[in-house]
Design an enzyme around this catalytic site. Structure first.
Site, short mmCIF file in Angstrom:
data_model
loop_
_atom_site.label_atom_id
_atom_site.label_comp_id
_atom_site.label_asym_id
_atom_site.label_seq_id
_atom_site.Cartn_x
_atom_site.Cartn_y
_atom_site.Cartn_z
N ARG A 55 0.82 -1.22 0.00
CA ARG A 55 0.00 0.00 0.00
C ARG A 55 0.85 1.27 0.00
NH1 ARG A 55 -0.76 -3.76 3.34
NH2 ARG A 55 -2.64 -5.06 3.37
N LYS B 287 -14.79 0.47 -3.25
CA LYS B 287 -15.09 0.20 -1.85
C LYS B 287 -14.44 1.24 -0.94
CE LYS B 287 -14.08 -2.07 2.24
NZ LYS B 287 -12.90 -2.10 3.12
N PRO C 92 -20.37 1.01 1.04
CA PRO C 92 -19.14 0.24 0.78
C PRO C 92 -19.47 -1.26 0.72
CG PRO C 92 -18.85 1.78 2.61
CD PRO C 92 -20.31 1.72 2.33
N ASP D 50 -17.90 -4.88 0.79
CA ASP D 50 -16.77 -5.76 1.04
C ASP D 50 -17.26 -7.20 1.02
OD1 ASP D 50 -18.15 -6.02 3.39
OD2 ASP D 50 -16.45 -5.62 4.70
#
Length: 273
Positions: free
Chosen positions: A169, A211, A228, A230
């Protein structure tokens, strides 16, 4: 100081429903929340009665909007719970959850970190960033660190960020820092956008997909219609709703309903382990 909260408000559920990663349950029933440079200690004393550590002015100006206390979640429950049988079960399980209005920058970085990480691992990385780049906040109980501002993170190197457990990330976080500090993405200005334009603007950051962008819209900008999706929400739609999207029934409250479902699905899964 003592306050009354007569609406749905459950501190345990608020901190464990996957929307905030710095709130903490302490000893003797106290909970701690951190928002920018503000720290709140809060404890439920009896039904609707709470002890808080801040002044009346700070409660009204900082924490009332943070906990979305100008919105009646009881009304939402009674207005929405008859629309869908599965959603009613989720709402019954999650009553007391509130959508927190958090700092958009913190939400941008936090939910980039959240990808493919569980909640304890996210919290660990977020705290590592705060300790490395944030500034100290001293309370009567402890010394904490603020979540670092874009300016405080501007000189962060990939090597330093790696020590915070950010892995793949890191390029995403570096891009977020560059875009925000350069003004290419103005997090205050985009607050004036409508939901769809805000959603698209957030996805200009490398690594921010649908998301994550919806999480930032919901938890950073208070866009209660954003959902969102998931693995937990996908599973609920497929397994409990027969593949039919239940959120179309709830319009402006869809994001709140999503949070009830997330909490219900995660706790149902934990209970069968």
């Amino acid at each position: 100081m003592q306050i009354q909260i007569l609406d749905d408000f459950d501190l345990d559920k608020i901190i464990s429903c996957g929307q905030c990663f710095r709130a903490k349950s302490l000893d003797d029933g106290w909970f701690r929340f951190v928002s920018r440079d503000h720290v709140l200690y809060i404890k439920k004393e009896e039904a609707g009665e709470f002890s808080i550590s801040c002044t009346d002015m700070e409660w009204k100006e900082i924490w009332t909007p943070y906990f979305d206390l100008n919105r009646s979640y009881k009304d939402i429950y009674y207005e929405e719970q008859e629309k869908h049988d599965f959603v009613r079960k989720a709402m019954d399980c999650g009553r007391g959850i509130r959508i927190l209005r958090q700092d958009p920058w913190e939400m941008l970085i936090t939910f980039i970190i959240s990808q493919r990480k569980n909640i304890p691992a996210i919290s660990k990385s977020v705290e590592a960033l705060a300790e490395k780049y944030g500034h100290p906040i001293e309370t009567e109980q402890e010394i904490l660190y603020s979540f670092p501002t874009p300016g405080e993170m501007e000189s962060a190197s990939a090597e330093e960020l790696q020590k915070c457990g950010l892995g793949y990330r890191i390029p995403y976080i570096c891009d977020a820092i560059r875009k925000v500090t350069s003004g290419a993405l103005n997090l205050e200005a985009i607050a004036e956008y409508d939901d769809d334009k805000l959603f698209e603007a957030l996805q200009t950051v490398h690594g921010v997909g649908k998301k994550v962008a919806n999480c930032i819209c919901l938890f950073g900008y208070g866009r209660m219609a954003r959902v969102p999706v998931d693995v937990w929400i996908s599973r609920a739609v497929e397994e409990d709703c027969g593949g039919e999207d239940p959120f179309l029934l709830f319009e402006k409250s869809a994001g709140i309903i999503q949070q009830y479902i997330f909490y219900y699905m995660k706790n149902r899964s934990d209970s069968v382990k």
